[in-house]
Design an enzyme around this catalytic site. Structure first.
Site, short mmCIF file in Angstrom:
data_model
loop_
_atom_site.label_atom_id
_atom_site.label_comp_id
_atom_site.label_asym_id
_atom_site.label_seq_id
_atom_site.Cartn_x
_atom_site.Cartn_y
_atom_site.Cartn_z
N ASP A 87 67.52 45.71 47.08
CA ASP A 87 68.04 44.42 47.61
C ASP A 87 67.34 43.23 48.00
OD1 ASP A 87 67.14 44.74 50.26
OD2 ASP A 87 68.88 45.91 50.70
N HIS A 91 55.41 59.50 32.84
CA HIS A 91 55.85 60.51 33.46
C HIS A 91 55.61 60.56 35.11
CE1 HIS A 91 56.82 65.18 33.97
NE2 HIS A 91 57.80 64.29 34.41
N SER A 125 70.91 48.57 49.63
CA SER A 125 71.24 48.97 48.35
C SER A 125 69.82 48.76 47.81
CB SER A 125 71.81 47.54 47.67
OG SER A 125 73.35 47.70 48.50
N ASN A 126 69.25 50.02 47.58
CA ASN A 126 67.97 50.20 47.18
C ASN A 126 67.78 51.74 46.43
OD1 ASN A 126 66.77 47.86 48.74
ND2 ASN A 126 67.10 49.13 50.27
N HIS A 134 64.96 55.11 55.89
CA HIS A 134 64.67 54.04 55.36
C HIS A 134 63.03 53.58 55.58
CE1 HIS A 134 65.48 50.05 53.52
NE2 HIS A 134 65.09 49.34 54.66
#
Length: 134
Positions: free
Chosen positions: A28, A20, A124-125, A101
């Protein structure tokens, strides 16, 4: 042989070992992986495998409590964002956190592993935070 969609041994082992709050990143092809963080490299060639295919398969085995995206993903609007938005609306990836980012890349230092895809669309992460099934 396994009956579920995920066949990659390293990825299956990593998901099985998550607790957890542990973080698993799907990145990407250009996302840097910090030293000391496990890299599960699935990239074969540009676009293969793509971000959304990997995300779908990971979700077939992982319980997700929340997810983290870089705000730049919304600006660049990669095709993967459409699928992420649909998964979010269906409650499959829990609550959302958004950061820039640079902060997202810093977050990868806390990940149990980073999965490198062949995706070449920018930003694309996604960071998936493990939940519990009970």
């Amino acid at each position: 042989m396994k009956k579920t969609p995920l066949l990659n041994i390293a990825l299956s082992r990593t998901i099985a070992g998550l607790g957890h709050g542990d973080i698993l990143v799907i990145g990407d092809a250009g996302l840097p992986v910090p030293p000391g963080v496990e890299l599960i490299d699935l990239a074969l060639t540009p676009g293969i495998p793509d971000f959304t295919s990997v995300l779908r398969v990971v979700l077939s085995e992982m319980q997700v409590e929340r997810h983290v995206l870089a705000e730049e993903m919304f600006q660049a609007a990669p095709l993967g964002l459409i699928e992420v938005e649909q998964m979010h609306a269906r409650g499959e990836i829990g609550q959302r956190e958004v950061m820039n980012h640079a902060d997202f890349k810093a977050l990868t230092r806390q990940a149990r592993a980073v999965i490198r895809t062949g995706e070449c669309r920018p930003y694309s992460n996604i960071a998936l935070v493990a939940g519990v099934t009970f």
